[in-house]
Design a protein around this motif. Sequence first.
Motif, PDB file in Angstrom:
ATOM      1  N   LEU A  19       0.751  -1.094  -0.047  1.00  0.00           N
ATOM      2  CA  LEU A  19       0.014   0.023  -0.100  1.00  0.00           C
ATOM      3  C   LEU A  19       0.723   1.164  -0.070  1.00  0.00           C
ATOM      4  O   LEU A  19       0.595   2.251  -0.652  1.00  0.00           O
ATOM      5  N   GLY A  20       2.080   1.055   0.850  1.00  0.00           N
ATOM      6  CA  GLY A  20       2.903   2.384   0.852  1.00  0.00           C
ATOM      7  C   GLY A  20       3.601   2.730  -0.565  1.00  0.00           C
ATOM      8  O   GLY A  20       3.702   4.150  -0.871  1.00  0.00           O
ATOM      9  N   ALA A  21       3.846   1.853  -1.430  1.00  0.00           N
ATOM     10  CA  ALA A  21       4.251   2.110  -2.643  1.00  0.00           C
ATOM     11  C   ALA A  21       3.108   2.382  -3.665  1.00  0.00           C
ATOM     12  O   ALA A  21       3.361   2.961  -4.629  1.00  0.00           O
ATOM     13  N   ILE A  22       1.800   1.899  -3.423  1.00  0.00           N
ATOM     14  CA  ILE A  22       0.912   2.105  -4.446  1.00  0.00           C
ATOM     15  C   ILE A  22       0.245   3.514  -4.160  1.00  0.00           C
ATOM     16  O   ILE A  22      -0.163   4.132  -5.222  1.00  0.00           O
ATOM     17  N   MET A  23       0.033   3.929  -3.067  1.00  0.00           N
ATOM     18  CA  MET A  23      -0.564   5.007  -2.777  1.00  0.00           C
ATOM     19  C   MET A  23       0.094   6.171  -3.430  1.00  0.00           C
ATOM     20  O   MET A  23      -0.993   7.055  -3.984  1.00  0.00           O
ATOM     21  N   PRO A  24       1.230   6.583  -3.554  1.00  0.00           N
ATOM     22  CA  PRO A  24       1.668   7.838  -4.371  1.00  0.00           C
ATOM     23  C   PRO A  24       1.389   7.905  -5.773  1.00  0.00           C
ATOM     24  O   PRO A  24       0.991   8.766  -6.486  1.00  0.00           O
ATOM     25  N   VAL A  25       1.619   6.724  -6.257  1.00  0.00           N
ATOM     26  CA  VAL A  25       0.953   6.413  -7.739  1.00  0.00           C
ATOM     27  C   VAL A  25      -0.115   6.735  -8.105  1.00  0.00           C
ATOM     28  O   VAL A  25      -0.635   7.378  -8.888  1.00  0.00           O
ATOM     29  N   ALA A  26      -1.101   6.027  -7.219  1.00  0.00           N
ATOM     30  CA  ALA A  26      -2.634   6.247  -7.169  1.00  0.00           C
ATOM     31  C   ALA A  26      -3.055   7.364  -7.162  1.00  0.00           C
ATOM     32  O   ALA A  26      -4.003   7.901  -7.840  1.00  0.00           O
ATOM     33  N   LEU A  27      -2.635   8.348  -6.114  1.00  0.00           N
ATOM     34  CA  LEU A  27      -2.744   9.532  -6.125  1.00  0.00           C
ATOM     35  C   LEU A  27      -2.565  10.598  -6.998  1.00  0.00           C
ATOM     36  O   LEU A  27      -3.464  11.465  -7.546  1.00  0.00           O
ATOM     37  N   LEU A  28      -1.203  10.385  -7.268  1.00  0.00           N
ATOM     38  CA  LEU A  28      -0.696  11.498  -8.249  1.00  0.00           C
ATOM     39  C   LEU A  28      -0.871  11.432  -9.622  1.00  0.00           C
ATOM     40  O   LEU A  28      -0.995  12.242 -10.487  1.00  0.00           O
ATOM     41  N   ALA A  29      -0.734   9.794 -10.066  1.00  0.00           N
ATOM     42  CA  ALA A  29      -0.928   9.661 -11.317  1.00  0.00           C
ATOM     43  C   ALA A  29      -2.313   9.011 -11.789  1.00  0.00           C
ATOM     44  O   ALA A  29      -2.473   8.948 -13.118  1.00  0.00           O
ATOM     45  N   ILE A  30      -3.436   8.686 -10.871  1.00  0.00           N
ATOM     46  CA  ILE A  30      -4.753   8.473 -11.414  1.00  0.00           C
ATOM     47  C   ILE A  30      -5.693   9.439 -10.829  1.00  0.00           C
ATOM     48  O   ILE A  30      -6.309   9.841 -11.371  1.00  0.00           O
ATOM     49  N   PHE A  31      -5.623   9.455  -9.525  1.00  0.00           N
ATOM     50  CA  PHE A  31      -6.809  10.212  -9.008  1.00  0.00           C
ATOM     51  C   PHE A  31      -6.665  11.472  -9.359  1.00  0.00           C
ATOM     52  O   PHE A  31      -7.808  12.137  -9.607  1.00  0.00           O
ATOM     53  N   VAL A  32      -5.505  12.280  -9.280  1.00  0.00           N
ATOM     54  CA  VAL A  32      -5.427  13.787  -9.426  1.00  0.00           C
ATOM     55  C   VAL A  32      -5.852  13.907 -10.884  1.00  0.00           C
ATOM     56  O   VAL A  32      -6.538  14.959 -11.290  1.00  0.00           O
ATOM     57  N   PRO A  33      -5.083  13.246 -11.837  1.00  0.00           N
ATOM     58  CA  PRO A  33      -5.446  13.394 -13.297  1.00  0.00           C
ATOM     59  C   PRO A  33      -6.868  13.151 -13.515  1.00  0.00           C
ATOM     60  O   PRO A  33      -7.715  13.899 -14.402  1.00  0.00           O
ATOM     61  N   ALA A  34      -7.684  12.053 -12.841  1.00  0.00           N
ATOM     62  CA  ALA A  34      -8.978  11.748 -13.257  1.00  0.00           C
ATOM     63  C   ALA A  34      -9.859  13.002 -12.821  1.00  0.00           C
ATOM     64  O   ALA A  34     -10.807  13.211 -13.608  1.00  0.00           O
ATOM     65  N   THR A  35      -9.649  13.290 -11.688  1.00  0.00           N
ATOM     66  CA  THR A  35     -10.318  14.458 -11.028  1.00  0.00           C
ATOM     67  C   THR A  35     -10.358  15.764 -11.846  1.00  0.00           C
ATOM     68  O   THR A  35     -11.266  16.396 -12.223  1.00  0.00           O
ATOM     69  N   LEU A  36      -9.226  16.180 -12.412  1.00  0.00           N
ATOM     70  CA  LEU A  36      -8.805  17.381 -13.177  1.00  0.00           C
ATOM     71  C   LEU A  36      -9.544  17.320 -14.306  1.00  0.00           C
ATOM     72  O   LEU A  36     -10.316  18.192 -14.777  1.00  0.00           O
ATOM     73  N   SER A  37      -9.510  16.083 -14.894  1.00  0.00           N
ATOM     74  CA  SER A  37     -10.116  15.947 -16.305  1.00  0.00           C
ATOM     75  C   SER A  37     -11.552  16.030 -16.261  1.00  0.00           C
ATOM     76  O   SER A  37     -12.164  16.446 -17.178  1.00  0.00           O
ATOM     77  N   ALA A  38     -12.179  15.531 -15.197  1.00  0.00           N
ATOM     78  CA  ALA A  38     -13.581  15.378 -14.955  1.00  0.00           C
ATOM     79  C   ALA A  38     -14.072  17.005 -15.195  1.00  0.00           C
ATOM     80  O   ALA A  38     -15.077  17.327 -15.772  1.00  0.00           O
ATOM     81  N   ILE A  57      -7.176  19.282 -25.009  1.00  0.00           N
ATOM     82  CA  ILE A  57      -5.645  18.881 -25.147  1.00  0.00           C
ATOM     83  C   ILE A  57      -5.435  18.610 -23.684  1.00  0.00           C
ATOM     84  O   ILE A  57      -4.651  17.540 -23.366  1.00  0.00           O
ATOM     85  N   GLY A  58      -5.752  19.304 -22.522  1.00  0.00           N
ATOM     86  CA  GLY A  58      -5.641  19.073 -21.374  1.00  0.00           C
ATOM     87  C   GLY A  58      -5.939  17.849 -20.767  1.00  0.00           C
ATOM     88  O   GLY A  58      -5.171  17.032 -20.021  1.00  0.00           O
ATOM     89  N   VAL A  59      -7.077  17.477 -21.206  1.00  0.00           N
ATOM     90  CA  VAL A  59      -7.971  16.107 -20.814  1.00  0.00           C
ATOM     91  C   VAL A  59      -6.946  15.095 -21.484  1.00  0.00           C
ATOM     92  O   VAL A  59      -7.118  14.027 -20.619  1.00  0.00           O
ATOM     93  N   LEU A  60      -6.541  15.379 -22.701  1.00  0.00           N
ATOM     94  CA  LEU A  60      -6.060  13.992 -23.371  1.00  0.00           C
ATOM     95  C   LEU A  60      -4.595  13.871 -22.410  1.00  0.00           C
ATOM     96  O   LEU A  60      -4.295  12.594 -22.353  1.00  0.00           O
ATOM     97  N   VAL A  61      -3.797  15.038 -22.128  1.00  0.00           N
ATOM     98  CA  VAL A  61      -2.528  14.746 -21.709  1.00  0.00           C
ATOM     99  C   VAL A  61      -2.749  14.334 -20.180  1.00  0.00           C
ATOM    100  O   VAL A  61      -1.928  13.338 -19.500  1.00  0.00           O
ATOM    101  N   LEU A  62      -3.919  14.559 -19.289  1.00  0.00           N
ATOM    102  CA  LEU A  62      -4.269  14.001 -17.890  1.00  0.00           C
ATOM    103  C   LEU A  62      -4.677  12.483 -18.207  1.00  0.00           C
ATOM    104  O   LEU A  62      -4.013  11.694 -17.391  1.00  0.00           O
ATOM    105  N   SER A  63      -5.308  12.163 -19.294  1.00  0.00           N
ATOM    106  CA  SER A  63      -5.512  10.934 -19.642  1.00  0.00           C
ATOM    107  C   SER A  63      -4.345   9.983 -19.664  1.00  0.00           C
ATOM    108  O   SER A  63      -4.172   8.782 -19.259  1.00  0.00           O
ATOM    109  N   LEU A  64      -3.268  10.483 -20.478  1.00  0.00           N
ATOM    110  CA  LEU A  64      -2.166   9.834 -20.474  1.00  0.00           C
ATOM    111  C   LEU A  64      -1.406   9.910 -19.402  1.00  0.00           C
ATOM    112  O   LEU A  64      -0.505   8.843 -19.106  1.00  0.00           O
ATOM    113  N   VAL A  65      -1.346  10.485 -18.487  1.00  0.00           N
ATOM    114  CA  VAL A  65      -0.807  10.403 -17.308  1.00  0.00           C
ATOM    115  C   VAL A  65      -1.316   9.339 -16.269  1.00  0.00           C
ATOM    116  O   VAL A  65      -0.590   8.464 -15.770  1.00  0.00           O
ATOM    117  N   GLY A  66      -2.820   9.328 -16.395  1.00  0.00           N
ATOM    118  CA  GLY A  66      -3.293   8.265 -15.902  1.00  0.00           C
ATOM    119  C   GLY A  66      -2.881   6.809 -16.493  1.00  0.00           C
ATOM    120  O   GLY A  66      -2.576   5.941 -15.715  1.00  0.00           O
TER     121      GLY A  66
END
Length: 274
Positions: A19-38, A57-66
Motif C-alpha cells: 500500500l505504501g508504494a501504491i498510494m503515491p502512484v494512485a494519488l498523483l498519477a490516477i486520482f489527480v488526473p482523473a479529477t482534473l480531467s472531469a 488537449i488538457g484532458v488528453l494529457v491527463l488521460s496519458l498521465v493516468g
Amino acid sequence: MISMGNVWDRTAEFLSDNLGAIMPVALLAIFVPATLSANLSALQPGASPAVGAWLGIGVLVLSLVGFWGQLAITALAIDPDLGRGAASVATRRFPAALLVMIVILVAGIVAVAPIGAILAMAGVDLAAMAGDTMPKIPPSAAIGIFFYGLVLAALLLWIGARLAVVLPAIVGDRLALRAIPRAWQLTRGVAFKIIGVLILYGVVSVIANLAATTAFGAVMFVVAGRGEDGLSLASVLTTIVGGAVSTAFTVLGTAFLAKLYVALLARREAAAAA
C-alpha cells in the motif's frame, strides 16, 4: 487450471502488502488526473472553440498521465520488489504501450465503421448526427444496426478477454505489438472465466461510482447549488468523490490483470515443463 479466486486473493495480498508504494502512484498519477480531467470536461460545453480545444488537449494529457500510472501499478504488481523502480519501468514501456493502445483503438474504429455505412446507405444525414439534431433512422437500418451491434458487442467482449493481459505483457515481457499475440496465447482456454470477471467488475464499479456520485452529488447540489457553466463547488466535490471511487477500482483492476498475467505465465511454464 487458473482459479480466478486465487488470482483475486493474490491481488488483495499484493494491495495490502504494498500500500505504501501504491498510494503515491494512485494519488498523483490516477486520482489527480482523473479529477482534473472531469472538471475540465465540465468546462468544455460553455467554452469558446479555442478554449475548448485547449481544454480537450488538457484532458488528453491527463488521460496519458493516468495511463502511465496504470503501467506503474502493473510493473509493481508483476514484481513487488521494484518499489520506486516501477516508475522507471512505466516510463520506459510507455511508448510501446501507447502504440499498442492506438492500434487497438484503430481496430475498434474499423469494427464500428459498418454502422456508419449502414446509416449512409439508408440515406441518414451523418453530418446532422454529429450536431445536436438526431435524424430519423429507417426501421430497416435500425434493425441492421441492432443485430450488428449485438454481434459486435459479443465479439469485442471475447477479444477484450483474450487481450486482457496485453498491458502486463508489454511491461513484463518488454514487448510492443508482439504483446497482442502474446496475450492471445496466454489467455487461451480461460476466456470465459475472464469474461465473467470483466462483467462482474464492470457492473460493480459502475454501480459504486454512480451510487457515490449520485448520492453525494444530490446532497451537494442542494446545499451549494449547481453554479454556472457546469462547474461549481458541488460539481468539483462530486468529481473528487467520483475520482476516489474510480481510482480505487482502477488500481484494483490493474493489479488483478497483472496478477492474472503472472498466473498465466506460471501455467504456461508448468505446461512446458510437463
